[in-house]
Design an enzyme around this catalytic site. Structure first.
Site, mmCIF file in Angstrom:
data_model
loop_
_atom_site.group_PDB
_atom_site.id
_atom_site.type_symbol
_atom_site.label_atom_id
_atom_site.label_comp_id
_atom_site.label_asym_id
_atom_site.label_seq_id
_atom_site.Cartn_x
_atom_site.Cartn_y
_atom_site.Cartn_z
ATOM 1 N N LYS A 88 0.825 -1.213 0.000
ATOM 2 C CA LYS A 88 0.000 0.000 0.000
ATOM 3 C C LYS A 88 0.866 1.273 0.000
ATOM 4 O O LYS A 88 2.076 1.205 0.228
ATOM 5 C CB LYS A 88 -0.937 -0.044 1.214
ATOM 6 C CG LYS A 88 -1.949 -1.208 1.144
ATOM 7 C CD LYS A 88 -2.978 -1.121 2.266
ATOM 8 C CE LYS A 88 -3.954 -2.282 2.189
ATOM 9 N NZ LYS A 88 -5.021 -2.176 3.223
ATOM 10 N N TYR A 104 -12.506 -2.258 -3.799
ATOM 11 C CA TYR A 104 -13.038 -2.431 -2.440
ATOM 12 C C TYR A 104 -14.569 -2.359 -2.401
ATOM 13 O O TYR A 104 -15.135 -2.074 -1.347
ATOM 14 C CB TYR A 104 -12.435 -1.382 -1.510
ATOM 15 C CG TYR A 104 -11.020 -1.706 -1.049
ATOM 16 C CD1 TYR A 104 -10.759 -2.806 -0.230
ATOM 17 C CD2 TYR A 104 -9.949 -0.910 -1.424
ATOM 18 C CE1 TYR A 104 -9.474 -3.099 0.196
ATOM 19 C CE2 TYR A 104 -8.654 -1.197 -1.004
ATOM 20 C CZ TYR A 104 -8.434 -2.297 -0.183
ATOM 21 O OH TYR A 104 -7.157 -2.591 0.244
ATOM 22 N N ASN A 134 -2.109 0.202 6.524
ATOM 23 C CA ASN A 134 -1.584 -1.010 7.157
ATOM 24 C C ASN A 134 -0.661 -1.837 6.249
ATOM 25 O O ASN A 134 -0.632 -3.054 6.325
ATOM 26 C CB ASN A 134 -2.733 -1.841 7.745
ATOM 27 C CG ASN A 134 -3.729 -2.268 6.695
ATOM 28 O OD1 ASN A 134 -3.587 -1.928 5.526
ATOM 29 N ND2 ASN A 134 -4.721 -3.029 7.099
ATOM 30 N N HIS A 165 -2.064 -5.537 1.499
ATOM 31 C CA HIS A 165 -3.352 -6.214 1.287
ATOM 32 C C HIS A 165 -3.092 -7.685 1.024
ATOM 33 O O HIS A 165 -2.048 -8.046 0.464
ATOM 34 C CB HIS A 165 -4.059 -5.604 0.061
ATOM 35 C CG HIS A 165 -5.226 -6.427 -0.415
ATOM 36 N ND1 HIS A 165 -6.472 -6.350 0.166
ATOM 37 C CD2 HIS A 165 -5.324 -7.382 -1.387
ATOM 38 C CE1 HIS A 165 -7.285 -7.208 -0.445
ATOM 39 N NE2 HIS A 165 -6.608 -7.842 -1.390
ATOM 40 N N GLU A 171 -9.369 -10.669 -7.893
ATOM 41 C CA GLU A 171 -8.461 -9.541 -7.680
ATOM 42 C C GLU A 171 -7.266 -9.605 -8.639
ATOM 43 O O GLU A 171 -6.832 -8.575 -9.171
ATOM 44 C CB GLU A 171 -8.001 -9.521 -6.219
ATOM 45 C CG GLU A 171 -9.140 -9.183 -5.272
ATOM 46 C CD GLU A 171 -8.793 -9.289 -3.783
ATOM 47 O OE1 GLU A 171 -9.696 -9.042 -2.961
ATOM 48 O OE2 GLU A 171 -7.633 -9.615 -3.435
#
Ligand code: UDP
Ligand code: MG
Length: 138
Positions: free
Chosen positions: A9, A49, A112, A115, A126
């Protein structure tokens, strides 16, 4: 062999944790079958998402995920989906176990670091969202 989809990320790139995270991937026996730098648009993030669209964090999350470059990848291993989830740790780094990627490198519950797909079915979806067949090793 199973495949999973991963994202490093924006915070992982901003904080220069890419090398550390790739080392973890290699040390844990995953085969990297796809890897590339991507700047997600807000629309990309909203589609990616979409399952979370009713959640209170959705809007912020989509802004965040499109705020800077990310690295998307496909990893292969036996039980790759669960194996990667175990290696990254809990969503909130405060709850992540010692030695997990999120414990080591995440900034917050939102930023965070990484993913990971939550099922093999979602991993396939995905992967297809970001990679064409010719971008992946056989
Ligand atoms: N997220 C957030 N606030 C929350 C829960 C999730 O900002 O309260 C963000 C966080 O970046 C997380 C992503 O939304 O990784 C997707 O949430 P999910 O519950 O699927 O967590 P994950 O599968 O990534 O552990
Ligand atoms: Mg999830």
């Amino acid at each position: 062999m199973e495949r999973t989809f991963i994202i490093l990320k924006p915070d992982a790139l901003e904080n220069k944790h890419v090398g550390h995270i790739l080392t973890k991937i290699e040390e844990n026996g995953f085969r990297i079958v796809g890897l590339k730098l991507v700047q997600m648009t807000k629309y990309d993030a909203q589609k990616f998402y979409e399952v979370h669209k009713e959640r209170p964090f959705y809007e912020d999350l989509c802004n965040y995920m499109s705020s800077g470059p990310v690295i998307v990848g496909v990893l292969e291993a036996e039980n790759a989906v669960q194996k990667w989830r175990d290696l990254i740790g809990a969503t909130d780094p405060k709850e992540a176990k010692e030695g997990t990627i999120r414990k080591l490198y995440a900034q917050s519950k939102e930023a965070n670091a990484v993913h990971g797909s939550d099922s093999e079915e979602n991993a396939i979806k995905e992967i297809h969202y970001f990679f064409s067949e010719r971008e992946l090793l056989p």
